[in-house]
Design an enzyme around this catalytic site. Structure first.
Site, PDB file in Angstrom:
ATOM      1  N   GLN A  36       0.718  -1.114   0.043  1.00 36.56           N
ATOM      2  CA  GLN A  36      -0.071   0.035  -0.029  1.00 36.56           C
ATOM      3  C   GLN A  36       0.885   1.278  -0.037  1.00 36.56           C
ATOM      4  O   GLN A  36       0.453   2.422  -0.023  1.00 36.56           O
ATOM      5  CB  GLN A  36      -0.876   0.058   1.356  1.00 36.56           C
ATOM      6  CG  GLN A  36      -2.199  -1.086   1.434  1.00 36.56           C
ATOM      7  CD  GLN A  36      -3.170  -1.162   0.488  1.00 36.56           C
ATOM      8  OE1 GLN A  36      -3.777  -0.067   0.449  1.00 36.56           O
ATOM      9  NE2 GLN A  36      -3.071  -1.948  -0.357  1.00 36.56           N
ATOM     10  N   ASN A  37       2.106   1.132   0.001  1.00 38.57           N
ATOM     11  CA  ASN A  37       3.024   2.576   0.279  1.00 38.57           C
ATOM     12  C   ASN A  37       3.065   2.907  -1.424  1.00 38.57           C
ATOM     13  O   ASN A  37       3.257   2.025  -2.172  1.00 38.57           O
ATOM     14  CB  ASN A  37       4.379   2.080   0.969  1.00 38.57           C
ATOM     15  CG  ASN A  37       5.237   3.160   1.067  1.00 38.57           C
ATOM     16  OD1 ASN A  37       5.484   4.039   0.249  1.00 38.57           O
ATOM     17  ND2 ASN A  37       5.477   3.366   2.340  1.00 38.57           N
ATOM     18  N   GLN A  38       3.015   4.023  -1.511  1.00 44.44           N
ATOM     19  CA  GLN A  38       2.831   4.945  -2.709  1.00 44.44           C
ATOM     20  C   GLN A  38       4.470   4.993  -3.378  1.00 44.44           C
ATOM     21  O   GLN A  38       4.395   5.673  -4.458  1.00 44.44           O
ATOM     22  CB  GLN A  38       2.032   5.946  -2.439  1.00 44.44           C
ATOM     23  CG  GLN A  38       0.731   5.731  -2.467  1.00 44.44           C
ATOM     24  CD  GLN A  38      -0.340   6.778  -2.376  1.00 44.44           C
ATOM     25  OE1 GLN A  38       0.306   7.840  -1.632  1.00 44.44           O
ATOM     26  NE2 GLN A  38      -1.381   6.813  -2.917  1.00 44.44           N
ATOM     27  N   PHE A  39       5.541   4.889  -2.596  1.00 47.08           N
ATOM     28  CA  PHE A  39       6.778   5.081  -3.044  1.00 47.08           C
ATOM     29  C   PHE A  39       7.125   4.613  -4.442  1.00 47.08           C
ATOM     30  O   PHE A  39       7.481   5.491  -5.219  1.00 47.08           O
ATOM     31  CB  PHE A  39       7.953   4.522  -1.988  1.00 47.08           C
ATOM     32  CG  PHE A  39       9.172   4.855  -2.293  1.00 47.08           C
ATOM     33  CD1 PHE A  39       9.899   5.874  -2.308  1.00 47.08           C
ATOM     34  CD2 PHE A  39      10.062   3.767  -3.276  1.00 47.08           C
ATOM     35  CE1 PHE A  39      11.065   6.221  -2.637  1.00 47.08           C
ATOM     36  CE2 PHE A  39      11.255   4.134  -3.448  1.00 47.08           C
ATOM     37  CZ  PHE A  39      11.877   5.228  -3.388  1.00 47.08           C
TER      38      PHE A  39
ATOM     39  N   THR B 197       4.827   8.912   1.721  1.00 49.10           N
ATOM     40  CA  THR B 197       4.426   7.754   0.922  1.00 49.10           C
ATOM     41  C   THR B 197       3.436   6.832   1.576  1.00 49.10           C
ATOM     42  O   THR B 197       2.976   5.784   0.971  1.00 49.10           O
ATOM     43  CB  THR B 197       5.318   7.168  -0.238  1.00 49.10           C
ATOM     44  OG1 THR B 197       6.318   6.555   0.762  1.00 49.10           O
ATOM     45  CG2 THR B 197       5.953   8.184  -0.874  1.00 49.10           C
TER      46      THR B 197
END
Length: 166
Positions: free
Chosen positions: A37-40, A139
């Site tokens: 789920q991290n947007q990095f 993020t």
């Protein structure tokens, strides 16, 4: 006591992204920004749309080489800490990394960008290196108050300042 990840840098690193400390999923996988789920990684793909992020077998090693080839590096402000779960607010007894050694490992380093507020609390340490220092929106999925588009605009601005865009 939990131990963080080694810096992901090279002689060509111009911009270093500093997180706070890897979350549970990232530590388990021994990968930066390993939580799905991290947007990095999604932000990096949006900044560099002409070069797809490598996937498949050895994808983390290939993604790591992909970002290093573009002059980006990754590390965290904390070398170790105590924490239950993944939230920065749960970090206890943190030990800060030694940032001065980075200048030897990364002679092309121009700037450090802190990924989120917890990391940015340590900007006095990074400012002492004499580089440009930025605060970027986290993020993390816990940072739901910023839309993806707003995060992307902030990140892209820093990348453009250091000639790291397509």
């Amino acid at each position: 006591m939990l131990t963080g990840l080694a810096p992901l840098v090279s002689q060509r690193t111009r911009l270093l992204i500093l997180g706070s400390f890897p979350g549970v999923a990232s530590l388990a996988a021994q990968q930066y920004y390993g939580h799905p789920q991290n947007q990095f990684w999604k932000i990096l793909q949006a900044i560099w749309p002409s070069s797809p992020i490598p996937s498949g077998g050895n994808s983390y090693q290939n993604r790591s080489a992909w970002l290093l080839d573009r002059g980006l590096g990754l590390w965290d402000v904390y070398a170790s800490c105590e924490r239950e779960g993944s939230l920065d607010s749960r970090i206890r007894q943190p030990m800060v990394n030694d940032f001065s050694a980075l200048l030897l490992q990364c002679p092309a380093l121009e700037a450090i960008a802190h990924n989120g507020a917890e990391s940015f609390k340590h900007s006095p340490h990074t400012v002492r290196l004499g580089l440009s220092v930025y605060k970027l929106p986290s993020t993390s999925p816990a940072n739901a108050s910023w839309s993806f588009e707003r995060k992307l605009a902030a990140w892209r601005d820093v990348f453009e300042k250091h000639r790291l865009t397509d």
